[in-house]
Structure formats: C-alpha cells, structure tokens
Scaffold this motif. Structure first.
Motif, PDB file in Angstrom:
ATOM      1  N   ALA A  40      48.489  27.603  57.310  1.00  0.00           N
ATOM      2  CA  ALA A  40      47.517  27.840  58.551  1.00  0.00           C
ATOM      3  C   ALA A  40      47.842  28.743  59.334  1.00  0.00           C
ATOM      4  O   ALA A  40      48.168  28.225  60.598  1.00  0.00           O
ATOM      5  CB  ALA A  40      48.904  26.420  59.137  1.00  0.00           C
ATOM      6  N   GLY A  41      46.781  29.584  58.582  1.00  0.00           N
ATOM      7  CA  GLY A  41      46.922  30.988  59.414  1.00  0.00           C
ATOM      8  C   GLY A  41      47.007  32.352  59.958  1.00  0.00           C
ATOM      9  O   GLY A  41      47.270  33.005  59.832  1.00  0.00           O
ATOM     10  N   GLU A  42      48.795  31.438  59.327  1.00  0.00           N
ATOM     11  CA  GLU A  42      49.314  32.716  59.401  1.00  0.00           C
ATOM     12  C   GLU A  42      50.915  32.772  57.582  1.00  0.00           C
ATOM     13  O   GLU A  42      50.675  31.831  57.107  1.00  0.00           O
ATOM     14  CB  GLU A  42      50.589  33.085  60.478  1.00  0.00           C
ATOM     15  N   GLY A  43      51.515  33.979  58.319  1.00  0.00           N
ATOM     16  CA  GLY A  43      52.516  34.214  56.472  1.00  0.00           C
ATOM     17  C   GLY A  43      51.872  34.549  55.223  1.00  0.00           C
ATOM     18  O   GLY A  43      50.950  35.300  55.432  1.00  0.00           O
ATOM     19  N   PRO A  44      52.685  34.806  55.142  1.00  0.00           N
ATOM     20  CA  PRO A  44      52.551  35.768  53.324  1.00  0.00           C
ATOM     21  C   PRO A  44      51.405  35.470  52.759  1.00  0.00           C
ATOM     22  O   PRO A  44      50.755  36.400  52.136  1.00  0.00           O
ATOM     23  CB  PRO A  44      53.465  35.613  52.559  1.00  0.00           C
ATOM     24  N   ALA A  45      50.969  34.561  52.538  1.00  0.00           N
ATOM     25  CA  ALA A  45      49.856  34.437  51.837  1.00  0.00           C
ATOM     26  C   ALA A  45      48.797  34.831  52.153  1.00  0.00           C
ATOM     27  O   ALA A  45      47.563  35.242  51.999  1.00  0.00           O
ATOM     28  CB  ALA A  45      49.597  33.101  51.389  1.00  0.00           C
ATOM     29  N   VAL A  46      48.847  34.089  53.849  1.00  0.00           N
ATOM     30  CA  VAL A  46      47.597  34.854  54.580  1.00  0.00           C
ATOM     31  C   VAL A  46      47.423  35.924  54.902  1.00  0.00           C
ATOM     32  O   VAL A  46      46.376  37.070  54.203  1.00  0.00           O
ATOM     33  CB  VAL A  46      47.285  33.654  56.424  1.00  0.00           C
ATOM     34  N   ASN A  47      48.525  37.202  54.943  1.00  0.00           N
ATOM     35  CA  ASN A  47      48.511  38.820  55.271  1.00  0.00           C
ATOM     36  C   ASN A  47      47.877  39.038  53.489  1.00  0.00           C
ATOM     37  O   ASN A  47      47.273  40.055  54.372  1.00  0.00           O
ATOM     38  CB  ASN A  47      49.933  39.057  55.312  1.00  0.00           C
ATOM     39  N   LYS A  48      48.400  38.147  52.594  1.00  0.00           N
ATOM     40  CA  LYS A  48      47.879  38.969  50.997  1.00  0.00           C
ATOM     41  C   LYS A  48      46.608  38.989  51.384  1.00  0.00           C
ATOM     42  O   LYS A  48      45.831  39.488  50.720  1.00  0.00           O
ATOM     43  CB  LYS A  48      48.973  38.556  50.648  1.00  0.00           C
ATOM     44  N   ALA A  49      46.173  37.363  51.373  1.00  0.00           N
ATOM     45  CA  ALA A  49      44.658  37.461  51.392  1.00  0.00           C
ATOM     46  C   ALA A  49      44.041  38.325  52.237  1.00  0.00           C
ATOM     47  O   ALA A  49      42.751  39.118  52.394  1.00  0.00           O
ATOM     48  CB  ALA A  49      44.249  36.130  51.695  1.00  0.00           C
ATOM     49  N   LEU A  50      43.721  38.412  53.596  1.00  0.00           N
ATOM     50  CA  LEU A  50      43.868  39.486  54.800  1.00  0.00           C
ATOM     51  C   LEU A  50      43.428  40.858  54.148  1.00  0.00           C
ATOM     52  O   LEU A  50      42.499  41.867  54.090  1.00  0.00           O
ATOM     53  CB  LEU A  50      43.949  39.728  56.270  1.00  0.00           C
ATOM     54  N   ALA A  51      44.544  41.143  53.614  1.00  0.00           N
ATOM     55  CA  ALA A  51      44.755  42.675  52.670  1.00  0.00           C
ATOM     56  C   ALA A  51      44.551  43.146  51.077  1.00  0.00           C
ATOM     57  O   ALA A  51      43.415  43.930  50.975  1.00  0.00           O
ATOM     58  CB  ALA A  51      46.479  43.161  52.805  1.00  0.00           C
ATOM     59  N   GLU A  52      44.162  42.004  50.799  1.00  0.00           N
ATOM     60  CA  GLU A  52      44.090  42.369  49.382  1.00  0.00           C
ATOM     61  C   GLU A  52      42.316  41.144  49.056  1.00  0.00           C
ATOM     62  O   GLU A  52      42.217  42.287  47.799  1.00  0.00           O
ATOM     63  CB  GLU A  52      44.855  41.805  48.390  1.00  0.00           C
ATOM     64  N   GLY A  53      41.725  40.547  49.528  1.00  0.00           N
ATOM     65  CA  GLY A  53      41.329  39.367  49.620  1.00  0.00           C
ATOM     66  C   GLY A  53      41.497  38.471  49.041  1.00  0.00           C
ATOM     67  O   GLY A  53      42.446  37.616  48.396  1.00  0.00           O
ATOM     68  N   VAL A  54      40.240  37.285  49.140  1.00  0.00           N
ATOM     69  CA  VAL A  54      40.626  36.318  48.054  1.00  0.00           C
ATOM     70  C   VAL A  54      39.748  36.370  46.972  1.00  0.00           C
ATOM     71  O   VAL A  54      37.888  37.403  47.093  1.00  0.00           O
ATOM     72  CB  VAL A  54      39.948  35.323  48.822  1.00  0.00           C
ATOM     73  N   HIS A  55      39.912  35.715  45.647  1.00  0.00           N
ATOM     74  CA  HIS A  55      38.914  35.651  45.129  1.00  0.00           C
ATOM     75  C   HIS A  55      38.483  34.228  43.787  1.00  0.00           C
ATOM     76  O   HIS A  55      38.924  33.508  44.108  1.00  0.00           O
ATOM     77  CB  HIS A  55      39.670  36.973  43.547  1.00  0.00           C
ATOM     78  N   ILE A  56      37.392  34.387  43.584  1.00  0.00           N
ATOM     79  CA  ILE A  56      36.685  33.258  43.194  1.00  0.00           C
ATOM     80  C   ILE A  56      35.625  33.794  42.316  1.00  0.00           C
ATOM     81  O   ILE A  56      34.818  34.643  41.524  1.00  0.00           O
ATOM     82  CB  ILE A  56      36.185  32.977  43.812  1.00  0.00           C
ATOM     83  N   GLU A  57      36.658  33.115  40.868  1.00  0.00           N
ATOM     84  CA  GLU A  57      35.715  34.033  39.170  1.00  0.00           C
ATOM     85  C   GLU A  57      35.369  35.176  39.098  1.00  0.00           C
ATOM     86  O   GLU A  57      34.997  35.430  38.987  1.00  0.00           O
ATOM     87  CB  GLU A  57      33.856  33.345  39.643  1.00  0.00           C
ATOM     88  N   GLY A  58      37.040  35.813  39.604  1.00  0.00           N
ATOM     89  CA  GLY A  58      37.618  36.590  39.074  1.00  0.00           C
ATOM     90  C   GLY A  58      36.737  38.460  39.803  1.00  0.00           C
ATOM     91  O   GLY A  58      37.291  39.464  39.988  1.00  0.00           O
ATOM     92  N   GLN A  59      35.974  37.766  41.259  1.00  0.00           N
ATOM     93  CA  GLN A  59      35.458  37.997  42.169  1.00  0.00           C
ATOM     94  C   GLN A  59      36.084  38.357  43.099  1.00  0.00           C
ATOM     95  O   GLN A  59      36.397  37.083  43.773  1.00  0.00           O
ATOM     96  CB  GLN A  59      33.927  38.178  42.490  1.00  0.00           C
ATOM     97  N   ARG A  60      36.294  39.585  43.810  1.00  0.00           N
ATOM     98  CA  ARG A  60      36.977  39.940  45.707  1.00  0.00           C
ATOM     99  C   ARG A  60      36.151  39.925  46.672  1.00  0.00           C
ATOM    100  O   ARG A  60      35.155  40.361  46.550  1.00  0.00           O
ATOM    101  CB  ARG A  60      37.874  41.108  44.877  1.00  0.00           C
ATOM    102  N   PHE A  61      36.472  38.517  47.108  1.00  0.00           N
ATOM    103  CA  PHE A  61      36.000  38.621  48.551  1.00  0.00           C
ATOM    104  C   PHE A  61      36.574  39.097  49.206  1.00  0.00           C
ATOM    105  O   PHE A  61      38.114  38.587  49.531  1.00  0.00           O
ATOM    106  CB  PHE A  61      35.436  37.044  48.742  1.00  0.00           C
ATOM    107  N   VAL A  62      35.802  40.089  50.924  1.00  0.00           N
ATOM    108  CA  VAL A  62      36.724  40.536  52.008  1.00  0.00           C
ATOM    109  C   VAL A  62      37.295  39.094  52.816  1.00  0.00           C
ATOM    110  O   VAL A  62      35.982  38.434  52.790  1.00  0.00           O
ATOM    111  CB  VAL A  62      36.270  41.632  52.568  1.00  0.00           C
ATOM    112  N   ALA A  63      39.047  38.751  52.927  1.00  0.00           N
ATOM    113  CA  ALA A  63      38.718  37.069  54.029  1.00  0.00           C
ATOM    114  C   ALA A  63      38.251  37.750  55.215  1.00  0.00           C
ATOM    115  O   ALA A  63      39.081  38.829  55.392  1.00  0.00           O
ATOM    116  CB  ALA A  63      39.881  36.928  54.141  1.00  0.00           C
ATOM    117  N   PHE A  64      37.597  37.497  56.467  1.00  0.00           N
ATOM    118  CA  PHE A  64      36.913  37.601  57.376  1.00  0.00           C
ATOM    119  C   PHE A  64      37.786  36.791  57.865  1.00  0.00           C
ATOM    120  O   PHE A  64      37.620  36.755  59.795  1.00  0.00           O
ATOM    121  CB  PHE A  64      35.963  38.070  57.849  1.00  0.00           C
TER     122      PHE A  64
END
Length: 133
Positions: free
Chosen positions: A54-78
């Motif tokens: 819900a917009g916070e927590g370890p998974a969100v922090n990781k996504a903001l720091a490392e991005g979100v991956h789709i089909e192996g491609q890294r996307f910067v989560a903004f």
C-alpha cells in the motif's frame, strides 16, 4: 468479454499501449496476454508484494531503489501507490494497476504518450472494479 479481448481491444487496441497482460491478483496465473509478452513468475511475485505494501514497506522501498522488472527489463519506479506502480526505462514505460481480482500490466513504447497510456490502463481498471473484478 473475454480477458484476451480486454488486452487486445481495450489496452493494445487503444493505440496507447503496445503490449499487456492481465494476471490474477495473487500473481499465480496469467489470464490473458499479448502474444510474446511474458511476465516472469518472480516478477509477478515482486509486483504482488509491492502492491500489498500500500505504498510503503520493504518491497516498495526495494522497488524504489532497484526498480521493477518486467520481461527481465528494469524500469525505474517513479510512482507507487496503493493500487498502481508506474515505471520508466528511457522513453518506454510500464503501468501496473491492481483491481479486486486482477493485476493489469501494460507496456508503452517510445511512440506513446505516457499520460494517455496511464489513463487507458487506469480507466480499464476502474471499469473492472465496478464490474466486480
């Protein structure tokens, strides 16, 4: 309407998205997808964890720091909120939106306007929510 028809007509057919998938909210099955567009199981697991935060927590922090991956491609989560994740890779991007029972994963290319793509995916999510999905 079938799940594949939502992908083909409402998302890709809109002209604002070039590939998309609809998966279960648990991330354990793909209901429909553009031919050749495959979101890997570990990518779905990460998406489910991010959206559960819900917009916070370890998974969100990781996504903001490392991005979100789709089909192996890294996307910067903004932008991560309670029901969506938006990410960019150069001039392309992803829009991920959760409804009650499904997660919409859409990709837009360089020729698309991010705002139009986002509006298209969010509108379909709103429709599915009002339809009980």
């Amino acid at each position: 309407m079938s799940w594949q028809a939502y992908v083909d007509s409402s998302l890709v057919g809109s002209g604002h998205v070039d590939k998309a998938a609809i998966v279960s909210a648990a991330g354990d099955s793909t209901w429909a997808a553009t031919s050749g567009f495959t979101v890997k199981p570990e990518e779905l697991k990460a998406i489910v964890a991010i959206l559960a935060g819900a917009g916070e927590g370890p998974a969100v922090n990781k996504a903001l720091a490392e991005g979100v991956h789709i089909e192996g491609q890294r996307f910067v989560a903004f932008n991560i909120a309670d029901r969506h994740i938006y990410g960019r890779h150069g001039r392309t991007g992803i829009i991920i939106v959760k409804t009650g029972q499904a997660i919409l994963v859409a990709h837009y290319g360089e020729q698309h306007q991010a705002g139009n793509s986002t509006q298209t995916v969010e509108a379909l999510a709103d429709y599915l929510i009002t339809a009980g999905y």
